[in-house]
Design a protein around this motif. Structure first.
Motif, PDB file in Angstrom:
ATOM      1  N   LEU A   1      88.683 -22.666   1.419  1.00  0.00           N
ATOM      2  CA  LEU A   1      87.947 -23.640   2.211  1.00  0.00           C
ATOM      3  C   LEU A   1      87.531 -23.062   3.560  1.00  0.00           C
ATOM      4  O   LEU A   1      86.403 -23.243   4.010  1.00  0.00           O
ATOM      5  CB  LEU A   1      88.818 -24.880   2.415  1.00  0.00           C
ATOM      6  CG  LEU A   1      88.286 -25.959   3.352  1.00  0.00           C
ATOM      7  CD1 LEU A   1      86.969 -26.529   2.821  1.00  0.00           C
ATOM      8  CD2 LEU A   1      89.314 -27.058   3.540  1.00  0.00           C
ATOM      9  N   THR A   2      88.442 -22.364   4.195  1.00  0.00           N
ATOM     10  CA  THR A   2      88.141 -21.756   5.495  1.00  0.00           C
ATOM     11  C   THR A   2      86.998 -20.760   5.368  1.00  0.00           C
ATOM     12  O   THR A   2      86.098 -20.718   6.215  1.00  0.00           O
ATOM     13  CB  THR A   2      89.383 -21.057   6.054  1.00  0.00           C
ATOM     14  OG1 THR A   2      90.423 -22.032   6.234  1.00  0.00           O
ATOM     15  CG2 THR A   2      89.082 -20.399   7.392  1.00  0.00           C
ATOM     16  N   ALA A   3      87.029 -19.969   4.319  1.00  0.00           N
ATOM     17  CA  ALA A   3      85.992 -18.956   4.119  1.00  0.00           C
ATOM     18  C   ALA A   3      84.643 -19.599   3.816  1.00  0.00           C
ATOM     19  O   ALA A   3      83.613 -19.184   4.356  1.00  0.00           O
ATOM     20  CB  ALA A   3      86.393 -18.019   2.974  1.00  0.00           C
ATOM     21  N   VAL A   4      84.647 -20.604   2.959  1.00  0.00           N
ATOM     22  CA  VAL A   4      83.387 -21.249   2.575  1.00  0.00           C
ATOM     23  C   VAL A   4      82.814 -22.054   3.732  1.00  0.00           C
ATOM     24  O   VAL A   4      81.645 -21.932   4.082  1.00  0.00           O
ATOM     25  CB  VAL A   4      83.602 -22.140   1.334  1.00  0.00           C
ATOM     26  CG1 VAL A   4      82.364 -22.974   1.044  1.00  0.00           C
ATOM     27  CG2 VAL A   4      83.952 -21.280   0.121  1.00  0.00           C
ATOM     28  N   ALA A   5      83.655 -22.867   4.341  1.00  0.00           N
ATOM     29  CA  ALA A   5      83.186 -23.722   5.436  1.00  0.00           C
ATOM     30  C   ALA A   5      82.763 -22.898   6.651  1.00  0.00           C
ATOM     31  O   ALA A   5      81.872 -23.294   7.396  1.00  0.00           O
ATOM     32  CB  ALA A   5      84.266 -24.723   5.814  1.00  0.00           C
ATOM     33  N   GLY A   6      83.413 -21.764   6.845  1.00  0.00           N
ATOM     34  CA  GLY A   6      83.113 -20.918   7.993  1.00  0.00           C
ATOM     35  C   GLY A   6      82.125 -19.811   7.691  1.00  0.00           C
ATOM     36  O   GLY A   6      81.897 -18.953   8.546  1.00  0.00           O
ATOM     37  N   ASP A   7      81.538 -19.822   6.494  1.00  0.00           N
ATOM     38  CA  ASP A   7      80.597 -18.765   6.115  1.00  0.00           C
ATOM     39  C   ASP A   7      81.218 -17.384   6.347  1.00  0.00           C
ATOM     40  O   ASP A   7      80.632 -16.523   7.004  1.00  0.00           O
ATOM     41  CB  ASP A   7      79.286 -18.893   6.885  1.00  0.00           C
ATOM     42  CG  ASP A   7      78.522 -20.164   6.554  1.00  0.00           C
ATOM     43  OD1 ASP A   7      77.773 -20.638   7.408  1.00  0.00           O
ATOM     44  OD2 ASP A   7      78.708 -20.681   5.433  1.00  0.00           O
ATOM     45  N   GLN A   8      82.403 -17.211   5.797  1.00  0.00           N
ATOM     46  CA  GLN A   8      83.132 -15.956   5.974  1.00  0.00           C
ATOM     47  C   GLN A   8      83.334 -15.265   4.618  1.00  0.00           C
ATOM     48  O   GLN A   8      84.454 -15.234   4.083  1.00  0.00           O
ATOM     49  CB  GLN A   8      84.473 -16.219   6.656  1.00  0.00           C
ATOM     50  CG  GLN A   8      84.327 -16.831   8.049  1.00  0.00           C
ATOM     51  CD  GLN A   8      85.657 -17.286   8.616  1.00  0.00           C
ATOM     52  OE1 GLN A   8      86.701 -17.115   8.012  1.00  0.00           O
ATOM     53  NE2 GLN A   8      85.609 -17.890   9.784  1.00  0.00           N
TER      54      GLN A   8
END
Length: 130
Positions: A106-113
């Motif tokens: 979620l952090t990666a997807v939401a943060g475009d990471q």
């Protein structure tokens, strides 16, 4: 481990496509994320779903139009894309973190990471044009 994305193609504005991500090579439960990359742009997070399927996220740009789901029996994750717009044109990738943790995904997807994702499918091209 491998991920295989498929289902891309040409759609008209307002049309629909369904992308599939085959995660059958994963032996443990993994959250899966979808990213996309348009020509000349950075890879951005689109959506993600937990292994159980009860938690999911959508980027604002696709909220209300895209639906993510998964079939645990078939080890597949789907991205149903409705009301497609020309700006949805991109290479779409499914991906997973090293541990398959949902919060990390979620952090990666939401943060475009995208660099935080370890496993990637090969990408499937979606073109929205009249």
């Amino acid at each position: 481990v491998q991920l295989q994305a498929s289902g891309g193609g040409l759609a008209q504005p307002g049309g629909s496509l369904r992308l599939s991500c085959d995660a059958s090579s994963f032996t443990d439960g993994y959250a899966i994320g979808w990213f996309r990359q348009a020509p000349g742009k950075k890879r951005e997070g689109v959506s993600c779903i937990s292994f159980e399927g009860g938690s999911y996220f959508y980027a604002d740009s696709v909220k209300g139009r895209f639906t993510i789901s998964r079939d645990r029996v078939k080890s597949k994750v789907y991205l149903q894309m409705n009301s497609l717009k020309p700006e949805d044109t991109a290479l779409y990738y499914c991906a997973a973190t090293e541990d398959g943790d949902y919060l990390e995904t979620l952090t990666a997807v939401a943060g475009d990471q995208p660099d935080d994702m370890k496993y990637w499918g090969q990408g499937t091209l979606v073109t929205v044009s009249s």
